[in-house]
Design an enzyme around this catalytic site. Structure first.
Site, PDB file in Angstrom:
ATOM      1  NE  ARG A 142      48.482  -5.626  35.654  1.00  0.00           N
ATOM      2  CZ  ARG A 142      49.297  -6.389  34.912  1.00  0.00           C
ATOM      3  NH1 ARG A 142      49.460  -7.659  35.209  1.00  0.00           N
ATOM      4  NH2 ARG A 142      49.926  -5.882  33.869  1.00  0.00           N
ATOM      5  CD  GLU A 157      53.535  -6.618  39.159  1.00  0.00           C
ATOM      6  OE1 GLU A 157      52.900  -5.620  39.532  1.00  0.00           O
ATOM      7  OE2 GLU A 157      53.566  -6.998  37.969  1.00  0.00           O
TER       8      GLU A 157
END
Length: 773
Positions: free
Chosen positions: A323, A726
């Site tokens: 990621r 997030e």
């Protein structure tokens, strides 16, 4: 709005402000956590004995003094594990519950003491005598690469175009290295597990975990029993931030093994010092980057090598480092790009998930590249950012070959630039610094583009269980976990909206593997997306049955049955909801349903580095202004303005709170929060006395937060909302960039200061002195 609904008149509908369902309990101290559960008579307490070497063979483990200590019932070691001595979430068998013959980081659990009281267990654990044969240890990711340490998991390459040749042909090239520190979760409630043995192979585990199903599977794996023998319950957590996604497996396993061995309830709750030493954190990164660009500052090529301190085992380092690469572009188009991850094994605790899950480490690299170009060209960094935004005409494909179809970053940034009065304030900062005083100011406006979905495609599913009782009250259960983020409130709002009942008619109970099986972690900002859709599916199933019943019972068409505020309208007749449900029950209509949802459109081929790993993107921008004392390096944040995209918000007030909290946590990661290991491999910042999270006094003096109320998710998410957990974390990068701007002023903005993170006052001062020289 569906044709069969009238949204006016109910309390707690979606898209409306509603306080957290446990807010009053939180502030009055009445919210019950795992440690508040009444203990059965005879409950025992466990405590871990931890290694005091970073890498060593265990020559001798003498536990006689431990066993003979007052109150001690027994001791567990690796040989007492009835099943498999492993709690690796990836199935690599590389993460033992208790070390067996060798330790690979300072703080690794070697044994567990079981005693009548927690204090007795804690004191006894210190009486162990362990002799070691020391082995070489490596702590830093770049040192691990130089020492040819292995990867803990296969690396990833993202490639589009020919970055090497494009770099050679670029008008300008810059190479650099950036160190990005890790971060401890410092959840208010530490790790805890409470196991109660049952008959046969059964055991019930109450735990503070973000992933009940994984804890269930790990306990079963360690006990050597099938998953159906293990029940894991979670009412709420006192914070998680990713730190309770996999790290709780160890504590659940120890409690369960001890409970079954002695056939008594067992609780384990480490001290904060041991919690911080024995559990994983955000990954530290060392990032080597090169960028090629033209005279206007538009990027032509980017290469990046992302080395991460992963620790002694894989844990979630594979998807975390993946990621980081997925977000190394942030909101910018790289025509030719080559990115490589290096998930390095180190003799430190195995690092794990943390809010953003590697994304922040990728985003900050992109922002450093923008900063490098801006100082090289003598242009405002915001202008460089704008010139490199994703756009059209082929400038819309990411390094992983997903097309950016919903790009609203330019609009978000433009609106924030106006509302924050960025241009005038930047000029005021330049004018202030031109006076040459001791206090220098800096300002920066940075965007974020964040992909939403688990990159492990199979995690993008959720279940829910919905009951309507004969009195019209509703019982809701879903696979997500509540850790203070308001997930339960949002999911209840979805059901209230679908059935058109007041939200106080809906009771959400603890998350339990007994009701909803095979759940995904509450992580990746997908809790509301997944569980909201699953709950809605369950509500629709019941509503369809009720509609069919009403049409038959009242001899009308289904189209004439409408759910209105706390009632059902059938033709010209309106029946109160509770009365209608009673009639449906008497007519033997099934009033229970299991809902399910899986995210559409996503796919990912890791071998080729191509696919659509994300269902959509969430966007945001922050403008921060700081003041820096050039004699001490100390600083404060004067003002921050945020505009964030949450789509069509399910609950604006909760979403706004998430944005505020994420920003402060992101700011802390890049300023005051510093993890420091000594040369022997011992974590020295292992308590709030030495590890500094932001205080209330560290918040921006002026703090303006707004949601982009015009945004609506183009994808069919739950009520067209977007994830919020997030994405706003990375808005804290604006503070880091503003500090850099202030530091750059001492050298007339002629060179990029290349601050490493966290930018502690010491690092800021060293950068100032370096630029002065």
């Amino acid at each position: 709005m569906r044709a069969d609904q009238d949204r006016s008149g109910i309390k707690g509908a979606v898209h409306t402000d509603l306080h957290h369902d446990s807010a009053i309990k939180h502030v009055t101290g009445r919210a019950e956590y795992c440690d508040d559960i009444a203990e059965p008579a005879g409950t025992l307490h466990a405590y871990l004995g931890l290694s005091t070497r970073a890498h060593a063979r265990i020559r001798d483990l003498d536990l006689e003094a431990v066993r003979s200590a007052p109150g001690v019932v027994g001791v567990l070691t690796a040989k007492d594990i009835p099943g498999v001595n492993d709690v690796s979430p990836t199935g690599l068998n590389d993460e033992p519950v208790l070390a067996d013959g060798k330790v690979e980081f300072w703080g690794q659990p070697i044994f567990a003491v079981i005693a009548e009281t927690r204090d007795a267990a804690r004191r006894a654990a210190k009486r162990a005598s362990v002799s070691y044969e020391d082995l070489p240890h490596v702590l830093e990711p770049d040192a691990a690469r130089e020492a040819d340490m292995p990867y803990v998991t296969p690396p990833l390459t993202l490639k589009r175009g020919e970055a090497v040749s494009a770099m050679e042909n670029a008008a300008h090239r810059i190479k650099g290295r950036m160190r990005v520190g890790g971060q401890d979760h410092l959840y208010l409630e530490g790790h805890i597990a409470f196991a109660i043995p049952g008959e046969d192979e059964d055991v019930i585990v109450h735990s503070s975990t973000q992933h009940p199903s994984e804890a269930q599977h790990m306990v079963a794996h360690v006990l050597g029993v099938p998953s159906n023998a293990v029940t894991v319950n979670v009412r709420r957590m006192g914070g998680g931030f990713g730190g309770k996604e996999t790290q709780m497996n160890l504590f659940c396993a120890v409690a369960a093994v001890a409970a079954k061995k002695w056939n008594r309830a067992v609780k384990i709750r480490p001290d904060r010092d041991d919690d911080m030493s024995a559990t994983g954190k955000r990954h530290d990164f060392v990032i080597d980057y090169e960028v090629g660009f033209d005279d206007t500052g538009r990027i032509q090529a980017v290469t990046g090598e992302f080395a991460a301190r992963c620790g002694f085992s894989a844990d979630l380092s594979g998807p975390v480092t993946d990621r980081a690469l997925f977000h190394a572009d942030n909101a910018y188009y790289y025509p030719d790009v080559l990115l490589n991850s290096h998930p390095m094994k180190t003799n430190t605790v195995s690092n794990t998930a943390f809010r953003g899950f590697g994304g922040p480490q990728g985003v900050i690299a992109a922002e450093r590249i923008m900063e490098e170009i801006a100082y090289h060209r003598g242009v405002d960094s915001l202008e460089i950012r704008k010139r490199n935004f994703y756009g059209e005409d082929g400038r819309d494909v990411t390094p992983y070959h997903q097309t950016v179809e919903d790009n609203i970053a330019p609009r978000i940034v433009s609106e924030l630039e106006q509302s924050a009065d960025y241009q005038a304030r930047r000029q005021a900062v330049l004018d202030w610094n031109a006076k040459g005083g001791i206090v220098r100011k800096g300002i920066a406006l940075t965007p974020v583009k964040f992909g939403i979905s688990f990159t492990a495609t199979w995690y993008n599913q959720a279940g829910a269980l919905l009951h309507i009782y004969s009195d019209g009250s509703i019982h809701l259960n879903h696979g997500g976990t509540e850790m203070g983020q308001g997930l339960n409130t949002k999911v209840a709002q979805v059901v209230a909206d679908e059935l058109q009942v007041d939200i106080d008619k809906i009771k959400i109970t603890k998350t339990t593997t007994e009701k909803v099986p095979n759940t995904s972690a509450t992580a990746a900002s997908s809790g509301s997306d997944l569980n909201g859709m699953a709950a809605r599916d369950a509500a629709i199933q019941i509503k369809d049955r009720l509609t069919a019943f009403a049409a038959e019972r009242w001899q009308t068409e289904a189209a004439k049955v409408r759910f209105v505020a706390n009632a059902v309208q059938i033709g010209d007749e309106t029946v109160p909801f509770a009365d209608f449900i009673r009639e449906a029950y008497m007519a033997r209509v099934q009033l229970s349903a299991a809902g399910f949802y899986k995210t559409p459109k996503i796919h990912w081929d890791r071998a080729t580095g191509k696919g659509r790993p994300f269902y959509y993107f969430a966007y945001g921008a922050a403008c921060s202004e700081v003041s820096v004392d050039t004699l001490t390096g100390e600083y404060r944040v004067e003002r921050t303005d945020i505009l964030h995209d949450v789509g069509r918000s399910l609950n604006p007030v909760i979403d706004k709170g998430q944005v505020e909290g994420a920003f402060i946590q992101g700011m802390g990661w890049l300023t005051t929060e510093e993890l420091w290991w000594d040369d022997k491999g011992q974590l020295r910042t292992h308590a709030p006395s030495t590890y500094k999270i932001p205080l209330a006094s560290d918040r921006p003096r002026v703090f303006n937060v707004a949601l982009a109320d015009w945004s609506e998710n183009r994808e069919q998410t739950i009520k067209r909302s977007k994830a919020v957990g997030e994405p706003p974390f990375m808005l804290g990068i604006s503070v880091f960039e503003a500090l850099s701007h202030a530091v750059a002023s001492v050298a007339d903005y002629s060179v990029c200061p290349r601050l490493d993170a966290p930018a502690t006052p010491e690092r800021v001062l060293m950068a100032i002195e370096r630029l002065k020289g």
